[in-house]
Scaffold this motif. Sequence first.
Motif, PDB file in Angstrom:
ATOM      1  N   VAL A  43       0.820  -1.224   0.000  1.00 30.00           N
ATOM      2  CA  VAL A  43       0.000   0.000   0.000  1.00 30.00           C
ATOM      3  C   VAL A  43       0.849   1.267   0.000  1.00 30.00           C
ATOM      4  CG1 VAL A  43      -1.989  -1.144   1.035  1.00 30.00           C
ATOM      5  CG2 VAL A  43      -0.385   0.098   2.516  1.00 30.00           C
ATOM      6  N   ASN A  44       2.159   1.087  -0.032  1.00 28.55           N
ATOM      7  CA  ASN A  44       3.055   2.231  -0.080  1.00 28.55           C
ATOM      8  C   ASN A  44       3.136   2.846  -1.474  1.00 28.55           C
ATOM      9  OD1 ASN A  44       4.643   3.902   1.430  1.00 28.55           O
ATOM     10  ND2 ASN A  44       6.496   2.686   1.193  1.00 28.55           N
ATOM     11  N   SER A  45       2.601   2.164  -2.477  1.00 25.68           N
ATOM     12  CA  SER A  45       2.551   2.707  -3.835  1.00 25.68           C
ATOM     13  C   SER A  45       1.117   2.586  -4.347  1.00 25.68           C
ATOM     14  CB  SER A  45       3.492   1.939  -4.771  1.00 25.68           C
ATOM     15  OG  SER A  45       2.971   0.649  -5.048  1.00 25.68           O
ATOM     16  N   GLU A  46       0.768   3.441  -5.276  1.00 27.11           N
ATOM     17  CA  GLU A  46      -0.595   3.399  -5.802  1.00 27.11           C
ATOM     18  C   GLU A  46      -0.874   2.077  -6.517  1.00 27.11           C
ATOM     19  OE1 GLU A  46      -3.846   6.045  -8.166  1.00 27.11           O
ATOM     20  OE2 GLU A  46      -2.240   6.994  -7.023  1.00 27.11           O
ATOM     21  N   ASN A  47       0.053   1.620  -7.365  1.00 27.92           N
ATOM     22  CA  ASN A  47      -0.148   0.332  -8.044  1.00 27.92           C
ATOM     23  C   ASN A  47      -0.294  -0.803  -7.047  1.00 27.92           C
ATOM     24  OD1 ASN A  47      -0.159   1.172 -10.714  1.00 27.92           O
ATOM     25  ND2 ASN A  47       2.053   0.924 -10.962  1.00 27.92           N
ATOM     26  N   GLY A  48       0.556  -0.803  -6.024  1.00 30.13           N
ATOM     27  CA  GLY A  48       0.495  -1.861  -5.015  1.00 30.13           C
ATOM     28  C   GLY A  48      -0.814  -1.833  -4.254  1.00 30.13           C
ATOM     29  N   THR A  77      -0.475   2.900   7.469  1.00 29.88           N
ATOM     30  CA  THR A  77       0.868   3.415   7.196  1.00 29.88           C
ATOM     31  C   THR A  77       0.920   4.276   5.936  1.00 29.88           C
ATOM     32  OG1 THR A  77       1.580   1.498   5.885  1.00 29.88           O
ATOM     33  CG2 THR A  77       1.961   1.409   8.294  1.00 29.88           C
ATOM     34  N   SER A  78      -0.104   4.219   5.118  1.00 36.10           N
ATOM     35  CA  SER A  78      -0.128   4.980   3.877  1.00 36.10           C
ATOM     36  C   SER A  78      -1.479   5.691   3.741  1.00 36.10           C
ATOM     37  CB  SER A  78       0.099   4.021   2.710  1.00 36.10           C
ATOM     38  OG  SER A  78       0.792   4.631   1.689  1.00 36.10           O
ATOM     39  N   PRO A  79      -1.767   6.616   4.663  1.00 38.23           N
ATOM     40  CA  PRO A  79      -3.117   7.193   4.727  1.00 38.23           C
ATOM     41  C   PRO A  79      -3.584   7.911   3.458  1.00 38.23           C
ATOM     42  CG  PRO A  79      -1.610   8.384   6.172  1.00 38.23           C
ATOM     43  CD  PRO A  79      -0.873   7.191   5.659  1.00 38.23           C
ATOM     44  N   ASN A  80      -2.691   8.600   2.767  1.00 45.01           N
ATOM     45  CA  ASN A  80      -3.129   9.340   1.577  1.00 45.01           C
ATOM     46  C   ASN A  80      -3.575   8.416   0.453  1.00 45.01           C
ATOM     47  OD1 ASN A  80      -2.700  11.867   2.735  1.00 45.01           O
ATOM     48  ND2 ASN A  80      -0.555  11.874   2.132  1.00 45.01           N
ATOM     49  N   ILE A  81      -2.748   7.422   0.138  1.00 43.68           N
ATOM     50  CA  ILE A  81      -3.077   6.481  -0.936  1.00 43.68           C
ATOM     51  C   ILE A  81      -4.290   5.643  -0.544  1.00 43.68           C
ATOM     52  CG2 ILE A  81      -2.272   4.424  -2.181  1.00 43.68           C
ATOM     53  CD1 ILE A  81       0.572   5.649  -2.054  1.00 43.68           C
ATOM     54  N   VAL A  82      -4.262   5.093   0.660  1.00 46.37           N
ATOM     55  CA  VAL A  82      -5.325   4.195   1.122  1.00 46.37           C
ATOM     56  C   VAL A  82      -6.669   4.915   1.206  1.00 46.37           C
ATOM     57  CG1 VAL A  82      -6.121   2.910   3.162  1.00 46.37           C
ATOM     58  CG2 VAL A  82      -3.803   2.555   2.282  1.00 46.37           C
ATOM     59  N   SER A  83      -6.680   6.127   1.732  1.00 49.09           N
ATOM     60  CA  SER A  83      -7.956   6.838   1.896  1.00 49.09           C
ATOM     61  C   SER A  83      -8.605   7.127   0.551  1.00 49.09           C
ATOM     62  CB  SER A  83      -7.764   8.131   2.687  1.00 49.09           C
ATOM     63  OG  SER A  83      -6.885   9.008   2.019  1.00 49.09           O
ATOM     64  N   LEU A  85      -8.217   5.537  -2.290  1.00 47.33           N
ATOM     65  CA  LEU A  85      -8.687   4.296  -2.916  1.00 47.33           C
ATOM     66  C   LEU A  85      -9.907   3.723  -2.204  1.00 47.33           C
ATOM     67  CD1 LEU A  85      -5.314   2.595  -3.862  1.00 47.33           C
ATOM     68  CD2 LEU A  85      -6.991   3.611  -5.407  1.00 47.33           C
ATOM     69  N   LEU A  86      -9.934   3.761  -0.886  1.00 47.75           N
ATOM     70  CA  LEU A  86     -11.104   3.237  -0.170  1.00 47.75           C
ATOM     71  C   LEU A  86     -12.354   4.050  -0.491  1.00 47.75           C
ATOM     72  CD1 LEU A  86      -9.698   2.270   3.355  1.00 47.75           C
ATOM     73  CD2 LEU A  86     -10.613   0.724   1.601  1.00 47.75           C
ATOM     74  N   VAL A  87     -12.223   5.364  -0.564  1.00 48.38           N
ATOM     75  CA  VAL A  87     -13.379   6.211  -0.872  1.00 48.38           C
ATOM     76  C   VAL A  87     -13.869   5.941  -2.299  1.00 48.38           C
ATOM     77  CG1 VAL A  87     -14.093   8.617  -1.234  1.00 48.38           C
ATOM     78  CG2 VAL A  87     -12.825   7.977   0.830  1.00 48.38           C
ATOM     79  N   LYS A  88     -12.953   5.889  -3.240  1.00 50.70           N
ATOM     80  CA  LYS A  88     -13.359   5.637  -4.637  1.00 50.70           C
ATOM     81  C   LYS A  88     -13.886   4.213  -4.819  1.00 50.70           C
ATOM     82  CE  LYS A  88     -10.659   9.220  -6.890  1.00 50.70           C
ATOM     83  NZ  LYS A  88      -9.494   9.529  -7.745  1.00 50.70           N
ATOM     84  N   ASN A  89     -13.268   3.236  -4.144  1.00 48.85           N
ATOM     85  CA  ASN A  89     -13.766   1.859  -4.225  1.00 48.85           C
ATOM     86  C   ASN A  89     -15.181   1.756  -3.660  1.00 48.85           C
ATOM     87  OD1 ASN A  89     -11.505   0.707  -5.412  1.00 48.85           O
ATOM     88  ND2 ASN A  89     -10.610   0.031  -3.491  1.00 48.85           N
ATOM     89  N   LEU A  90     -15.425   2.478  -2.582  1.00 44.61           N
ATOM     90  CA  LEU A  90     -16.772   2.477  -2.004  1.00 44.61           C
ATOM     91  C   LEU A  90     -17.771   3.042  -3.005  1.00 44.61           C
ATOM     92  CD1 LEU A  90     -18.770   2.056   0.314  1.00 44.61           C
ATOM     93  CD2 LEU A  90     -18.139   4.333   1.137  1.00 44.61           C
ATOM     94  N   ALA A  91     -17.411   4.147  -3.628  1.00 43.15           N
ATOM     95  CA  ALA A  91     -18.296   4.764  -4.613  1.00 43.15           C
ATOM     96  C   ALA A  91     -18.545   3.822  -5.796  1.00 43.15           C
ATOM     97  CB  ALA A  91     -17.700   6.083  -5.106  1.00 43.15           C
ATOM     98  N   ASN A 132     -12.331  10.158   6.643  1.00 40.25           N
ATOM     99  CA  ASN A 132     -13.589  10.854   6.972  1.00 40.25           C
ATOM    100  C   ASN A 132     -13.709  12.159   6.203  1.00 40.25           C
ATOM    101  OD1 ASN A 132     -14.229   8.790   8.771  1.00 40.25           O
ATOM    102  ND2 ASN A 132     -13.207   9.805  10.466  1.00 40.25           N
ATOM    103  N   GLN A 133     -12.616  12.884   6.049  1.00 39.15           N
ATOM    104  CA  GLN A 133     -12.627  14.132   5.285  1.00 39.15           C
ATOM    105  C   GLN A 133     -12.987  13.873   3.827  1.00 39.15           C
ATOM    106  OE1 GLN A 133      -8.681  15.641   5.893  1.00 39.15           O
ATOM    107  NE2 GLN A 133      -9.083  16.296   8.001  1.00 39.15           N
ATOM    108  N   LYS A 134     -12.380  12.853   3.251  1.00 37.38           N
ATOM    109  CA  LYS A 134     -12.637  12.537   1.844  1.00 37.38           C
ATOM    110  C   LYS A 134     -14.076  12.037   1.638  1.00 37.38           C
ATOM    111  CE  LYS A 134      -7.858  11.714   0.542  1.00 37.38           C
ATOM    112  NZ  LYS A 134      -7.734  12.753  -0.469  1.00 37.38           N
TER     113      LYS A 134
END
Length: 173
Positions: A43-48, A77-83, A85-91, A132-134
């Motif tokens: 999760v440290n990279s966008e592709n990963g 450990t990778s809040p920007n990438i993970v957040s 992706l989780l928000v877009k995956n949910l959508a 939560n912000q996203k």
Amino acid sequence: MNWHIPNDLSFEDALQLTRTLVDAMVNEQLKDSEIEEIVTTLVNSENGARGFFVIYLTSELSLADNPTQSVVNALKTSPNIVSELLVKNLAMSSAMSITHRRNDNEEQAQNSEQVAQRNCNLIRLANLEIINQKLEELKQTINNNQGSYQGFLEKWQYDEEQKQTIKKNIENI
């Protein structure tokens, strides 16, 4: 198995690595600390991260229904990438459940709902302020037909019913 993950990990490699990881997790071949280390690296990279979520969230195995603390810790450990992706995956999974129902494909609709549910669960467990912000930004974009997620919503051509389903799932978190 050698878990060396290259810095320039491709999406396809991330998919394959995550398949191998999920198999090892199911067969209890890894310690929690090893799982956490591998997922952290992914999760440290966008592709990963994309590859991890595609396999982990859509797996027919129940692994993602009850994520381990090691997986949750790794996601943090990778809040920007993970957040993002989780928000877009949910959508996307929320909207696709509507699309599949319209196409009379109940099995696919239920699979999309399961992915949305797993996403919601990871969002709750990660409990990161940035997520939560996203989520709030996405909800406001839907409410106002403008905002930081407008391009994303337009790219996928989500209609009003799909947007309301996305919003409902956000509110249920």
